[in-house]
Design an enzyme around this catalytic site. Structure first.
Site: not given
Ligand SMILES: *Cc1c(COP(=O)(O)O)cnc(C)c1O
Length: 423
Positions: A151, A242, A271
């Site tokens: 993702f 990532d 995040k």
């Protein structure tokens, strides 16, 4: 039950603080939401608009690093917004320099670029890799390899990098220049690189998550990542990680790659970086920084407000020795979840993770889904988040206490006592 078919706002008990009808009428229906409207938070606890309290093991999807209303974050953003919140990158922003310095002093990177989200940070990494391919490697049709079940975000390039058909369906034509391989499978990667290099599409970069978050909380294997690093060195391919979900302490190390004993050339963070204030960062080593003025930009990126928030998070991580807490609470949580899994072996097939990103896998042989477990936990006062249809994800704030982990475990135990009765 799947997250795509959850109830409308009107299904919530009516309360004066929330106009559910207006919500259903006016908000574009892109999310399946749980029937809960949240009004207030403090530490690891949230209160809904009816005044019920919940233990928060979601943390805004792994973003609220310091929990809710942490004094260090409240103080930093309050002072900053009273002074200056946004000016654009037409000018020098001192807080941006301070944050870049902290991040580069505390990672393998030499430079940082700031934006506002994980997808945007990955877009920046993809653009940097492509420019590196064109200007340094002399590759005119560069390919970036990513992993199945990954993702990387919802923009067109990052949803193409995200090798999951459910996110790509109906959005073609996708962005060219991506190729997918199975995760944690070195032979498949070697084969793909050989095949691509034999065509006119050559590999410029490999983009991987150190641990696949949304794809089901699957940790990267040390031996795999060490071989990937070696392969990249041998072939001059960029290794991009990532770190949007696992970075900034969640894995028990500051960066996920520290669990794998390797260093990436480029990595992204978002995040948890500013504790729930929107921010993204793309970081790279000096040798692959090919960006020059005009190549890439973001109006909001690295503004004083977001950078002050991120600096408060970074400093608090150090001052409160939060990495030690992440490791201890993570072990406590996994141990407790494994004890529950041991009691319900036909329902729970695996408990896995690093630090405070953990997943509990529900057996493929039972009809029970992760959203059903999450909903049942919510009804008991514990907030959890699915990672795909069969994995329940536990990502509490990094400040979570021993007592709060115990409390969460006892609620999970009750959830399985109740749910398994129906089978
Ligand atoms: C959440 C996530 C993203 C996307 O971040 P947004 O801020 O939603 O754009 C990218 N990569 C990983 C690994 C993520 O977990």
């Amino acid at each position: 039950m799947s997250l795509e078919t959850l109830s409308p706002a009107a299904a919530l008990s009516s309360n004066p603080g929330f106009d559910a009808a207006a919500f259903d009428r006016c908000v574009m229906p892109t999310y399946g939401r749980f029937p809960l409207a949240i009004a207030r938070g403090e530490g690891c606890r949230l209160w809904d608009t009816d005044g019920n309290s919940y233990l928060d093991f979601v943390a805004g999807i792994a973003t609220c690093t310091l929990g809710h209303a942490h004094p260090a974050l409240v103080d930093a953003v309050t002072k900053q917004i009273q002074t200056l919140h946004h000016v654009s990158n037409l000018y020098y922003i001192p807080q941006q320099g301070d944050l870049a310095q902290w991040l580069t002093q505390n990672s393998c990177a030499d430079f940082a670029f700031f934006c506002n989200s994980g997808a945007e940070a990955n877009e920046g990494a993809i653009k940097l890799a492509r420019k590196y391919a064109h200007t340094v490697l002399g590759i005119h049709n560069p390919v970036i390899i990513t992993a199945n079940a990954s993702f990387h975000g919802r923009t067109l390039a990052t949803v193409t990098a995200t090798a999951q058909p459910k996110y790509q369906q109906n959005f073609s034509p996708l962005v060219p220049g991506f190729h997918y391989v199975p995760y944690n499978d070195i032979a498949a990667l070697e084969t793909a690189i050989a095949q691509l290099d034999a065509s006119e599409r050559q590999v410029a970069a490999i983009l991987l998550e150190p641990l696949q978050g949304e794809g089901g909380v699957r940790p990267g294997e040390v031996s795999y990542f060490q071989k990937v690093r070696q392969l990249c060195n041998d072939k001059g391919i960029l290794l991009m990680l990532d770190e949007v979900q696992v970075g900034i302490g969640r894995s028990g190390q500051l960066w996920g790659y520290e669990n794998l004993g390797i260093e990436p050339d480029i990595f992204t963070s978002a995040k948890g970086l500013a504790g729930g204030i929107p921010i993204g960062a793309m970081l790279c080593k000096a040798f692959c920084n090919v960006f020059t003025p005009g190549d890439h930009a973001s109006t909001f990126g690295g503004n004083p407000f977001a950078c002050a928030a991120a600096l408060a998070v970074c400093q608090t991580l150090t001052q409160e020795n939060l990495l030690a807490n992440v490791r201890a609470r993570g072990e406590q949580l996994r141990e407790g979840l494994r004890a529950i899994a041991y009691q319900y072996p036909s329902f729970i097939t695996d408990v896995r993770g690093w630090g405070l990103i953990n997943g509990m896998e529900i057996s493929a042989d039972v009809a029970l889904t992760a959203p059903e477990v999450v909903k049942a936990a919510m009804d008991k006062g514990l907030l959890l988040v699915p990672a795909g249809p069969k994995v329940v994800r536990f990502v509490p704030p990094l400040i979570v206490s021993e007592e709060e982990v115990e409390e969460a475990l006892s609620m999970v135990k009750q959830v399985f006592q109740d749910l398994t009765k129906a089978f």
